[in-house]
Write an enzyme that holds these catalytic residues in place. Structure first.
Site: not given
Ligand code: NDP
Ligand code: 2IT
Length: 443
Positions: A89, A110, A113, A125, A164-165, A208, A239, A375
């Site tokens: 997952k 992961q 976690k 992943k 998603g990620d 998240t 997100n 999830s």
């Molecule tokens: P999104 O794509 O929705 O948002 C990512 C944000 O971070 C955007 O604002 C993006 O800016 C910025 N960003 C991404 N890469 C870079 C970079 N290299 N340098 C600077 N800014 C950057 O992703 P999420 O919000 O889903 O994910 C954010 C973090 O949270 C990641 O580390 C992800 O692995 C982690 N995460 C996500 C989960 C989820 O459920 N979605 C769960 C647990 C962890 P821009 O739009 O300009 O690219």
């Molecule tokens: O980093 C993470 O935990 C995620 N992007 C969510 C993974 C999931 O299966 O919901």
């Protein structure tokens, strides 16, 4: 040399060009020293050798046609890291920086976690170096259909369940789901983060960010602080960042920054989330347009959110975005807590600086586990063919996050590192996986 140090040396030799994976493995393995020393059975049974080696890594070509009729090719990945406690997952990251080392670091994190959530999910992943930014909906669909045309044979509701990620949201999950269903003929919970009309769970979008705040609140309260009235700086505008900001505001804190990959905003009156959602979720624009909605706010290019004085810092963008110089600034400004919404946003050195200065530090694999936990709740609802109410899912999420904090806190204390939630989370996550592996024999 200790078993842990020896294993890390071997890993470095075997994984050249994978610095993020080595960083994640170093952080986890070094903090496991006390539990490894107390339990020789782990070394005898090669648990560290096995837990650092993915069960399977799939790398594939993803050809698609762009709007000008040109054929484009991206590289697709799925790393199926560990299935000791459940089906693989973990999310799919779509970003130009994606390579095998990045996906391995995320898959490795992961494992622990997912174990911390208390739910039956293994670690995996995937993703691609495809950049959804600036692509038309049709181009994104073409990419997603091609990606799934290879991936479908490796996944399934009881095998591996992606989500998603970075770069993968509701639009991408929809296209991926449609193609999976078309190829296999199966209507099953093979992906999470689905839209509500076709099997998605309420609260998954918020999970998240909300979970991060439930964890942060529990950590603050255990240490005699309240979240009410605190100033919060957040990086990212995706997100995780948006719903962390939403819950922080609901709990009575003031969020004053957000950022994206081109710049950041400082809004001393508190971030206007209605504006941010319109900019990011509806219009897919850059954060620079925020000042058109809020004339009092400042927009700066580059990075800089950690320079704004705050009580609480929530890195919610990407890996290695909080550096030693940022830690120094946060400490000087009197920050009391850092909680990671992103995966590995804080470097090892910056983490140590914060901990040594007495700043409460919540590691991502514990603090951001609310996304994957919800999830898993989506998987449960799909299996039951039921949909739970927002309140029911939110209450479960809150309970899970409070439980993760309590378990990490207890493990830190048991192993002589009270209040070190990095050590606590790693040990609490590891023990369940390691004991499941022991019980299942040499596999
Ligand atoms: P999104 O794509 O929705 O948002 C990512 C944000 O971070 C955007 O604002 C993006 O800016 C910025 N960003 C991404 N890469 C870079 C970079 N290299 N340098 C600077 N800014 C950057 O992703 P999420 O919000 O889903 O994910 C954010 C973090 O949270 C990641 O580390 C992800 O692995 C982690 N995460 C996500 C989960 C989820 O459920 N979605 C769960 C647990 C962890 P821009 O739009 O300009 O690219
Ligand atoms: O980093 C993470 O935990 C995620 N992007 C969510 C993974 C999931 O299966 O919901």
């Amino acid at each position: 040399m200790s078993y842990v140090q020896n294993q890390l040396e071997l890993l470095k030799q075997k994984s050249p060009g994978e610095p993020e994976f080595i960083q994640a493995a170093t952080e986890v393995l070094t903090s496991l020293e006390p539990v490894i020393e107390a339990n020789p059975k782990y070394e005898q049974n090669g648990i560290l050798e096995r837990v650092t080696e993915p069960e399977r890594q799939i790398i594939f070509r993803v050809p698609w046609v762009d709007d000008s009729g040109k054929v484009r090719v991206n590289r697709g990945f799925r790393v199926q890291f560990n299935s000791a406690i459940g089906p693989y997952k973990g999310g799919l990251r779509l970003h130009p920086s994606v390579n095998l080392g990045v996906i391995k670091f995320l898959g490795f994190e992961q494992i622990f976690k997912n174990s911390l959530t208390g739910l039956p999910i293994g670690g995996g992943k995937g993703g691609s170096d495809f950049d959804p930014k600036g692509k038309s909906d049709r181009e994104v669909m073409a990419f997603c259909q091609s990606f799934m045309t290879e991936l479908y044979r490796h996944i399934g509701k009881d095998v591996d369940v992606p989500a998603g990620d970075i770069g993968t949201g509701a639009r991408e999950i929809g296209y991926l789901y449609g193609q999976y269903k078309r190829i296999t003929g199966l209507y099953e919970g093979v992906l999470t983060g689905k839209g509500l009309p076709y099997g998605g769970s309420l609260v998954r979008t918020e999970a998240t960010g909300y979970g991060l705040l439930y964890f942060t609140k529990a950590m603050l309260e255990k240490n005699g602080h309240s979240i009410q009235g605190k100033t919060v700086v957040i990086s990212g505008a995706g997100n995780v960042a948006i719903y962390a900001a939403e819950k922080a505001a609901q709990l009575g804190a003031k969020v004053v920054t957000l950022s994206d990959s081109t710049g950041w905003v400082y809004d001393p009156d508190g971030i206007d989330l209605k504006a941010v959602k319109e900019i990011k979720e509806v219009n897919r624009q850059r954060l620079s347009v925020y000042t058109q909605y809020r004339p009092n706010a400042q927009y700066h290019q580059g990075r800089g959110v950690w320079s704004i004085p705050c009580d609480i810092a929530l890195p919610c963008a990407t890996q290695n975005e909080l550096l030693p110089e940022d830690a120094k600034q946060l400490i000087e400004n009197g920050c009391i807590a850092v909680a990671e919404g992103a995966n590995m946003p804080t470097t090892i050195e910056a983490t140590q600086m914060l901990q040594q200065a007495g700043v409460l530090f919540a590691p991502g694999k514990a603090a951001n586990a609310g996304g994957v936990a919800t999830s898993a709740l989506e998987m449960s609802q799909n299996s039951q063919r039921l949909a739970w109410s927002f309140e029911e899912v939110d209450a479960k999420l809150k309970g899970i996050m409070e439980n993760i904090f309590a378990n990490a806190d207890a493990a830190a204390q048991t192993y002589g590192h009270a209040k070190n939630y990095v050590v606590g989370a790693n040990i609490a996550g590891f023990v369940k996986v390691a004991d499941a592996m022991l019980a299942q024999g040499v596999v």
